[in-house]
Design a protein around this motif. Structure first.
Motif, PDB file in Angstrom:
ATOM      1  N   ARG A   2      -7.556  32.301  19.886  1.00 18.94           N
ATOM      2  CA  ARG A   2      -7.338  32.156  18.441  1.00 18.94           C
ATOM      3  C   ARG A   2      -7.501  30.690  18.090  1.00 18.94           C
ATOM      4  O   ARG A   2      -6.850  29.826  18.671  1.00 18.94           O
ATOM      5  CB  ARG A   2      -5.931  32.651  18.083  1.00 18.94           C
ATOM      6  CG  ARG A   2      -5.588  32.535  16.611  1.00 18.94           C
ATOM      7  CD  ARG A   2      -4.316  33.323  16.321  1.00 18.94           C
ATOM      8  NE  ARG A   2      -3.204  32.868  17.137  1.00 18.94           N
ATOM      9  CZ  ARG A   2      -2.368  31.889  16.792  1.00 18.94           C
ATOM     10  NH1 ARG A   2      -2.559  31.235  15.654  1.00 18.94           N
ATOM     11  NH2 ARG A   2      -1.372  31.545  17.577  1.00 18.94           N
ATOM     12  N   HIS A   3      -8.395  30.395  17.138  1.00 16.52           N
ATOM     13  CA  HIS A   3      -8.715  29.013  16.798  1.00 16.52           C
ATOM     14  C   HIS A   3      -8.156  28.670  15.412  1.00 16.52           C
ATOM     15  O   HIS A   3      -8.164  29.498  14.501  1.00 16.52           O
ATOM     16  CB  HIS A   3     -10.226  28.792  16.791  1.00 16.52           C
ATOM     17  CG  HIS A   3     -10.908  29.205  18.056  1.00 16.52           C
ATOM     18  ND1 HIS A   3     -10.783  28.503  19.238  1.00 16.52           N
ATOM     19  CD2 HIS A   3     -11.719  30.265  18.335  1.00 16.52           C
ATOM     20  CE1 HIS A   3     -11.489  29.095  20.177  1.00 16.52           C
ATOM     21  NE2 HIS A   3     -12.063  30.170  19.657  1.00 16.52           N
ATOM     22  N   SER A   4      -7.712  27.438  15.275  1.00 12.25           N
ATOM     23  CA  SER A   4      -7.251  26.957  13.977  1.00 12.25           C
ATOM     24  C   SER A   4      -7.528  25.463  13.879  1.00 12.25           C
ATOM     25  O   SER A   4      -7.806  24.792  14.874  1.00 12.25           O
ATOM     26  CB  SER A   4      -5.762  27.257  13.769  1.00 12.25           C
ATOM     27  OG  SER A   4      -4.971  26.606  14.749  1.00 12.25           O
ATOM     28  N   ARG A   6      -5.864  21.972  12.452  1.00 15.69           N
ATOM     29  CA  ARG A   6      -4.661  21.333  11.919  1.00 15.69           C
ATOM     30  C   ARG A   6      -5.076  20.177  11.021  1.00 15.69           C
ATOM     31  O   ARG A   6      -5.711  19.216  11.450  1.00 15.69           O
ATOM     32  CB  ARG A   6      -3.762  20.823  13.043  1.00 15.69           C
ATOM     33  CG  ARG A   6      -2.515  20.103  12.526  1.00 15.69           C
ATOM     34  CD  ARG A   6      -1.435  20.012  13.572  1.00 15.69           C
ATOM     35  NE  ARG A   6      -0.933  21.350  13.890  1.00 15.69           N
ATOM     36  CZ  ARG A   6      -0.084  21.587  14.884  1.00 15.69           C
ATOM     37  NH1 ARG A   6       0.335  20.611  15.656  1.00 15.69           N
ATOM     38  NH2 ARG A   6       0.332  22.829  15.113  1.00 15.69           N
ATOM     39  N   HIS A  10      -0.840  21.190   8.312  1.00 16.85           N
ATOM     40  CA  HIS A  10      -0.996  22.627   8.107  1.00 16.85           C
ATOM     41  C   HIS A  10      -2.041  23.163   9.094  1.00 16.85           C
ATOM     42  O   HIS A  10      -3.033  22.488   9.376  1.00 16.85           O
ATOM     43  CB  HIS A  10      -1.437  22.939   6.671  1.00 16.85           C
ATOM     44  CG  HIS A  10      -0.432  22.569   5.634  1.00 16.85           C
ATOM     45  ND1 HIS A  10       0.727  23.289   5.431  1.00 16.85           N
ATOM     46  CD2 HIS A  10      -0.394  21.538   4.751  1.00 16.85           C
ATOM     47  CE1 HIS A  10       1.420  22.728   4.461  1.00 16.85           C
ATOM     48  NE2 HIS A  10       0.775  21.664   4.035  1.00 16.85           N
ATOM     49  N   ASP A  11      -1.800  24.352   9.606  1.00 17.48           N
ATOM     50  CA  ASP A  11      -2.753  24.998  10.509  1.00 17.48           C
ATOM     51  C   ASP A  11      -3.583  26.006   9.723  1.00 17.48           C
ATOM     52  O   ASP A  11      -3.047  26.969   9.165  1.00 17.48           O
ATOM     53  CB  ASP A  11      -2.023  25.698  11.652  1.00 17.48           C
ATOM     54  CG  ASP A  11      -1.415  24.710  12.634  1.00 17.48           C
ATOM     55  OD1 ASP A  11      -1.682  23.497  12.495  1.00 17.48           O
ATOM     56  OD2 ASP A  11      -0.667  25.134  13.526  1.00 17.48           O
ATOM     57  N   ILE A  12      -4.895  25.776   9.666  1.00 17.81           N
ATOM     58  CA  ILE A  12      -5.823  26.633   8.934  1.00 17.81           C
ATOM     59  C   ILE A  12      -6.530  27.532   9.942  1.00 17.81           C
ATOM     60  O   ILE A  12      -7.231  27.050  10.836  1.00 17.81           O
ATOM     61  CB  ILE A  12      -6.859  25.794   8.166  1.00 17.81           C
ATOM     62  CG1 ILE A  12      -6.144  24.805   7.231  1.00 17.81           C
ATOM     63  CG2 ILE A  12      -7.814  26.689   7.396  1.00 17.81           C
ATOM     64  CD1 ILE A  12      -7.073  23.740   6.660  1.00 17.81           C
ATOM     65  N   GLU A  13      -6.330  28.830   9.831  1.00 16.91           N
ATOM     66  CA  GLU A  13      -6.951  29.766  10.764  1.00 16.91           C
ATOM     67  C   GLU A  13      -8.478  29.729  10.608  1.00 16.91           C
ATOM     68  O   GLU A  13      -9.004  29.653   9.492  1.00 16.91           O
ATOM     69  CB  GLU A  13      -6.440  31.179  10.513  1.00 16.91           C
ATOM     70  CG  GLU A  13      -4.972  31.379  10.850  1.00 16.91           C
ATOM     71  CD  GLU A  13      -4.687  31.198  12.332  1.00 16.91           C
ATOM     72  OE1 GLU A  13      -5.546  31.585  13.154  1.00 16.91           O
ATOM     73  OE2 GLU A  13      -3.606  30.662  12.665  1.00 16.91           O
ATOM     74  N   LEU A  14      -9.181  29.805  11.744  1.00 13.47           N
ATOM     75  CA  LEU A  14     -10.636  29.807  11.747  1.00 13.47           C
ATOM     76  C   LEU A  14     -11.126  31.193  12.166  1.00 13.47           C
ATOM     77  O   LEU A  14     -11.165  31.510  13.363  1.00 13.47           O
ATOM     78  CB  LEU A  14     -11.162  28.747  12.718  1.00 13.47           C
ATOM     79  CG  LEU A  14     -10.812  27.281  12.393  1.00 13.47           C
ATOM     80  CD1 LEU A  14     -11.305  26.361  13.508  1.00 13.47           C
ATOM     81  CD2 LEU A  14     -11.407  26.864  11.054  1.00 13.47           C
ATOM     82  N   HIS A  76      -9.977  22.428  22.899  1.00 15.37           N
ATOM     83  CA  HIS A  76      -8.630  22.376  22.342  1.00 15.37           C
ATOM     84  C   HIS A  76      -8.132  20.933  22.317  1.00 15.37           C
ATOM     85  O   HIS A  76      -8.229  20.209  23.304  1.00 15.37           O
ATOM     86  CB  HIS A  76      -7.704  23.232  23.204  1.00 15.37           C
ATOM     87  CG  HIS A  76      -6.267  23.199  22.758  1.00 15.37           C
ATOM     88  ND1 HIS A  76      -5.788  23.964  21.720  1.00 15.37           N
ATOM     89  CD2 HIS A  76      -5.217  22.475  23.206  1.00 15.37           C
ATOM     90  CE1 HIS A  76      -4.505  23.730  21.560  1.00 15.37           C
ATOM     91  NE2 HIS A  76      -4.136  22.823  22.445  1.00 15.37           N
ATOM     92  N   SER A  91      -6.871  25.701  19.947  1.00 15.33           N
ATOM     93  CA  SER A  91      -7.333  26.975  20.494  1.00 15.33           C
ATOM     94  C   SER A  91      -6.241  27.518  21.388  1.00 15.33           C
ATOM     95  O   SER A  91      -5.848  26.868  22.359  1.00 15.33           O
ATOM     96  CB  SER A  91      -8.629  26.784  21.283  1.00 15.33           C
ATOM     97  OG  SER A  91      -9.655  26.292  20.452  1.00 15.33           O
TER      98      SER A  91
END
Length: 248
Positions: A2-4, A6, A10-14, A76, A91
């Motif tokens: 699962r990737h995002s 920051r 804030h963590d933005i989902e990709l 990551h 990641s």
């Protein structure tokens, strides 16, 4: 995986597919920055990889301070700089990371082999290598703590030690911020040795996030009625850190 991304705490989902970063309003991440082109860069996301590409921007894209040309596969913890904006790729495996939430008798397994390798890298002055090794575990620990998972005192102590070492080795103030975020998440006062070392570290890092420190101090002030003399003294020392950070 699962990737995002920051960005600004804030963590933005990709999600899988293309993720465009730029100044245009229709970008998935729109940045209000005159140094950012309308369509500046794109992230191509798959379950196994994230690839960053510069879309011919005027001011370029940097990964870990190195300007990229064309495309770059990301790992990551990689730090991306676009204009004056900084963001970090995260990641994570699709598993609940509970390896760090352990009892004090399990010290050897808290960071396992990665901790041993990181200690060796730090001893050899390879701060960025140690940061790569520890980033995922330290970050997941913070995420778990913010979700309300109980963090053992031994784990909190060990994570703080590593964050201090990484801050000194890389001069990156985000590891100072990490200590305040982690302690705020678990609702605990920083230990005396950590506060003492923070005075040394703060003078050497490039910058820290004053908002993070002030939020932590505010949370501590709300429970000062439960503090004894020792905790009150530590609180005054943390307030001194705020003044030192504000003067940088």
């Amino acid at each position: 995986m699962r990737h995002s991304l920051r960005y600004n705490d804030h963590d933005i989902e990709l999600p899988p597919g293309e993720f465009v970063i730029g100044r245009a309003a229709n970008c998935q991440l729109s940045l209000d920055d005159p140094l950012v082109s309308r369509n500046h860069a794109t992230l191509t996301v798959t379950p196994d990889a994230v690839v960053l590409a510069d879309l011919g921007s005027r001011n370029g894209v940097r990964v870990n301070s190195d300007r990229i040309h064309g495309k770059r596969s990301l790992s990551h913890g990689d730090q991306i700089s676009i204009g004056n904006q900084a963001m970090t790729l995260l990641s994570r495996r699709e598993l609940v990371a509970d390896t760090l939430i352990q009892g004090p008798t399990e010290r050897a397994s808290i960071f396992g082999l990665l901790g041993i390798l990181a200690d060796k890298a730090l001893a050899m002055g390879r701060g960025e290598e140690a940061e790569k090794l520890l980033f995922e575990q330290l970050d997941q620990l913070l995420v778990d703590a913010q979700r309300g998972v109980t963090v053992a005192s031994e784990t909190l102590e060990r994570a703080s030690e590593y964050a201090l070492k990484l801050a000194l080795a890389t001069t990156n103030g985000r590891w100072v911020d990490y200590i305040f975020r982690l302690h705020a998440a678990v609702g605990r006062m920083c230990a005396g040795p950590v506060v003492d070392e923070l005075y040394t570290v703060l003078r050497k890092v490039k910058a820290v996030n004053l908002t993070v420190l002030r939020d932590y101090l505010h949370a501590l002030h709300e429970v000062t009625g439960r503090f004894g003399p020792a905790d009150r003294f530590l609180l005054s020392r943390l307030e001194g850190l705020e003044r030192l950070a504000a003067a940088k």
